[in-house]
Structures are given as C-alpha cells and as structure tokens.
Design an enzyme around this catalytic site. Structure first.
Site, PDB file in Angstrom:
ATOM      1  NE  ARG A   1      97.837  97.730  76.166  1.00  0.00           N
ATOM      2  CZ  ARG A   1      98.420  97.867  77.346  1.00  0.00           C
ATOM      3  NH1 ARG A   1      99.386  98.756  77.514  1.00  0.00           N
ATOM      4  NH2 ARG A   1      98.046  97.133  78.368  1.00  0.00           N
TER       5      ARG A   1
ATOM      6  CG  ASP B   1     101.370  93.396  84.621  1.00  0.00           C
ATOM      7  OD1 ASP B   1     100.972  93.220  83.452  1.00  0.00           O
ATOM      8  OD2 ASP B   1     100.908  94.293  85.357  1.00  0.00           O
TER       9      ASP B   1
ATOM     10  CB  SER C   1      90.225  93.800  83.382  1.00  0.00           C
ATOM     11  OG  SER C   1      90.788  95.074  83.143  1.00  0.00           O
TER      12      SER C   1
ATOM     13  CE  LYS D   1     103.581 100.174  84.895  1.00  0.00           C
ATOM     14  NZ  LYS D   1     102.521 100.304  83.873  1.00  0.00           N
ATOM     15  CB  SER D   2      98.726  99.592  90.108  1.00  0.00           C
ATOM     16  OG  SER D   2      98.947  98.679  89.077  1.00  0.00           O
TER      17      SER D   2
ATOM     18  CE  LYS E   1      98.535  92.612  80.708  1.00  0.00           C
ATOM     19  NZ  LYS E   1      98.165  93.599  81.740  1.00  0.00           N
TER      20      LYS E   1
END
EC number: 2.5.1.19
Length: 428
Positions: free
Chosen positions: A119, A312, A164, A19-20, A339
């Site tokens: 978020r 994750d 992050s 996904k990233s 999250k």
C-alpha cells in the site's frame, strides 16, 4: 466456508463499534494527559494492532472486550520502542501513527503484513518530510518497512491531491507537535472523525468545508468516548435487508456521521425502504437506529463528491446493483485499487464467478441488473475483509451454495459477522 441461500433475514442486531473511531480513541487517549475510557470499542484485529503499538511506546492500556481504559501521560511521555511497531493489516494505524511519530524525538521502525507492504505510503510520508521529519523506506519512503526519526517540525499549508482522512489526520497529528499552524486542504471533505475527536479531547481547530487547521503545542485531556456502531459494517446488513426477499432488519446505535453516510444516500437513490431514527443522546459523533426492509431497487450512477463518503462500501454496493433494474455505474473510485486488495479487480472477479454481469472500468465498474446469481462456485476474500463480507451476503441470494475461502480476513473489522448473519437468517 460453505454458505447457502436464505429465505429471509429478520431481527435486530447491534453492529460492533466503528473501526475509525476505535483507532482514534486509543491514539488520542495515548497522547492525552489523564484517563480515557472507551465504550463499545471494536476488538477486531486492526484496532488491537493500534493498542499493541502504543503499549510498545510505554502507554498503559487496559482492554476488556469492548471496554478500554487508556492511562495517558501526555505526548511527551511516549518512549522509543525497543522493537518493530507492527501494524498488522491496518492502514489507519500506520498512517495516523506516522503523523505522531514524525514529531517524537526518537527512532522507530514501522511495518505490517504483506497487504500493507503493497500500500502506498508516500502520500503520507511526503507532507511529514516537508514538516521536518526524517522518514526512509523502500522506494524513498514509499512503502514499508519505514524508518522514522522524528524531531522539530514546522507547520505547513498542505493541499492534498485526494480526499483522504488518513492523510489529513496524519498531517494534523504532526501539526499538534509543530511550530506554528498546520492546515490541510482537500478536493472534497473526507471523514471528519479526527476533527471531532480532537475537539472532544480539548484541542482547538479551525475548519472550513474542505480544510482543517491546528496550532502546535496544544495539550489533549483524557475523555470518555462512546463508539457508535460502524456504518461500514452496517452496510452489509443494509444491503442484505434490501435485497433478500421478505426481510426486515433493525440495526441499533449505528454511527450517522454525515461524512460517512453515502451508503444511506445511495440506498435511498435506488429506492430502498430505509428508516433512519437519530438518537437524542449528546455525543461527539451522531448515531441512531436504521430499519431496512426488502424493496424493488433501481440502478444508480455513483461518483464525484459522494465517493469519499462510501469508498469502503463500494464492494457491497456492487452486489446490491446486481439486484437493481438497469445498469449501475460506479466512477471516480480509482482509490479502490490501493485498498487491502485492488477492489475493482477482486469485486469483479468474485461476483462474476457467481453469475453477476459486471465489468471493470479504469476508475470503478459497471453492473447490469437485475440478475439471478447462480452461485455453485468457489470464491475468495483474497484476504480482504470487505470482500469476504460481501460474499457472505451474496451467499444469501445464490441459487446454489458457494464456498467462501479465507473468511478469517473478516476478523479485521467484524469478528461476529457470520454469527449475526445466521442469527437473522431463515433458511430455505
């Protein structure tokens, strides 16, 4: 969705694209000059949100399943969107895109779903404001919807309070458009897909163990990208193969980026029977095959520098720990609270419903194993894809069937998850 225990899981599966990396391939292709082709793109809801946002800014993108072609005309060709940029459920889309929008000489408004509205965005908007972007929103730019008026940016040296990749990437993408050099320093190294992909698109970076720097004004060139399988998705099958009796699962072409392989380290620490077979192919991102077999597991203490490498995967590690001898402690993971859900609360509440002995802590959880999971309960993903998939794996172990609510959430990252699980399953 009613799910029941299986006797074993056996076979081979191709995990969908990371996904990233899928997000970044579209974004960087949109900023580059020339054509970018992407193979094994993840056509999940989050990555499709990224495509939709860049189309709204005038980028021509063709998508056919897991093949994507982006016809880039350079960053200066992005045009002002005539309506809201809707990121859906995707935190990666909004945070990285803010870094791009910060340097564009136009106005845009960015928002997403209810989960995105909760978020925290200030961790990204603050450094971008320091660089010269005008960003406003609820709580002084802390929450969506956000209004962005980009413009002339100046490079900064930014020390991030947390490791992050989203913060780092947003600031580096703004830095590409800024005057001078921009440096981001982190307490620990976060995932480095942005740095690797910037190199693949022809940008120059300076890197140390915990920092990355870019100089403004660099042009990106179109590239051919192969997206390996997502290790965060593979994690569910690695856990399932380790704990469902009599299992052997082969996972093909999974990404093995060292900033993402914390799950592999934890499995080895717990005594799992896991073989890693790296690919010899030349690729910006390392990948290979993983072979997992059932084995007796022992508890582990998980915290510190490894947390950004498996943040994750913590929901599925918690389930894994219910099947390990002893008490597993997960700490230094307060990031779980912001999250898609507060994952400390949702993991604890849903696993307790099916019989786990688990308790929350301020920055993680304690899990007491080894425990037979009774099941026979109604559980929910709470709209969080990783909780939904954790419960899918849990259903393979529970004595009684469980009913999982809100399974559509998994379409964010792994639309074929249950299909793959059923393909491997031998029913009791």
């Amino acid at each position: 969705m009613k799910r029941e225990k299986v006797t074993s899981l056996n076979g081979e599966i191709h995990i969908p694209g990371d996904k990233s990396i899928s997000h970044r391939s579209v974004m960087f292709g949109a900023l580059a000059e020339g054509t970018t082709t992407v193979k094994n793109f993840l056509p999940g809801a989050d990555c499709l949100s990224t495509i939709a946002c860049f189309r709204k800014m005038g980028v021509s993108i063709e998508q056919n399943g897991s093949d994507v072609t982006i016809y880039g005309k350079g960053i200066d060709a992005l045009c002002e969107p005539d309506s809201l940029l809707d990121v859906g459920n995707s935190g990666t889309t909004i945070r990285l895109m803010l870094g791009i929008l910060a340097g564009r000489p136009f106005h845009s408004t960015v928002a997403g779903d209810e989960s995105i509205a909760k978020r925290p965005m200030k961790r990204v908007t603050e450094p971008l404001k320091q660089m010269g972007a005008a960003i406003d929103g609820r709580a002084d730019g802390g929450f969506t919807p956000l209004s962005v008026r980009g413009g002339q940016l100046k490079g900064i040296d930014y020390v991030s309070p947390v490791a992050s990749a989203q913060i780092k990437s947003a600031v580096l993408l703004a830095g590409l458009q800024a005057e001078g050099t921009t440096t981001v320093t982190e307490p620990h190294k976060s995932r480095d897909h942005t740095e690797r992909m910037l190199n693949a698109f022809g940008a120059e970076l300076a890197e140390t163990e915990t920092s990355a720097s870019v100089t403004g004004g660099q042009k990106l060139r179109g590239a051919d990208i192969f997206v390996p399988g997502d290790i965060s998705s593979a994690a569910f099958f690695l856990a399932a193969g380790a704990v469902v009796p009599g299992s052997r699962i082969v996972l093909k072409n999974v990404g093995l980026n060292p900033t993402r392989t914390g799950m592999i380290d934890v499995l080895k620490q717990m005594g799992a029977s896991l073989e890693v077979i790296p690919s010899e192919a030349d690729s910006a991102e390392p990948y290979g095959d993983l072979v997992i077999e059932t084995s007796a597991l022992k508890a582990a203490e998980i915290g510190g520098e490894i947390i950004p490498r498996l943040i994750d995967e913590i929901p599925i590690i918690a389930l894994l720990a219910t099947q390990a001898e002893g008490t597993t402690v997960i700490k230094d993971a307060a990031e779980l609270k912001v999250k898609e859900t507060n994952r400390i609360d949702t993991v604890v509440s849903e696993l307790r419903k099916i019989g786990a002995d688990i308790e929350p802590t301020e920055d993680g959880m304690k899990i007491h194993g080894k425990k037979t999971l009774a099941g026979g309960a109604d559980v929910s993903s709470h709209g969080d894809h990783r909780i939904g998939m954790m419960l899918g794996v849990a259903s393979c172990l529970t004595e009684e069937p469980i009913d999982i609510r809100d399974t559509e959430a998994i379409h964010v990252s792994y639309p074929t998850f249950f299909e793959h699980l059923d393909q491997l399953a031998k029913k009791a």
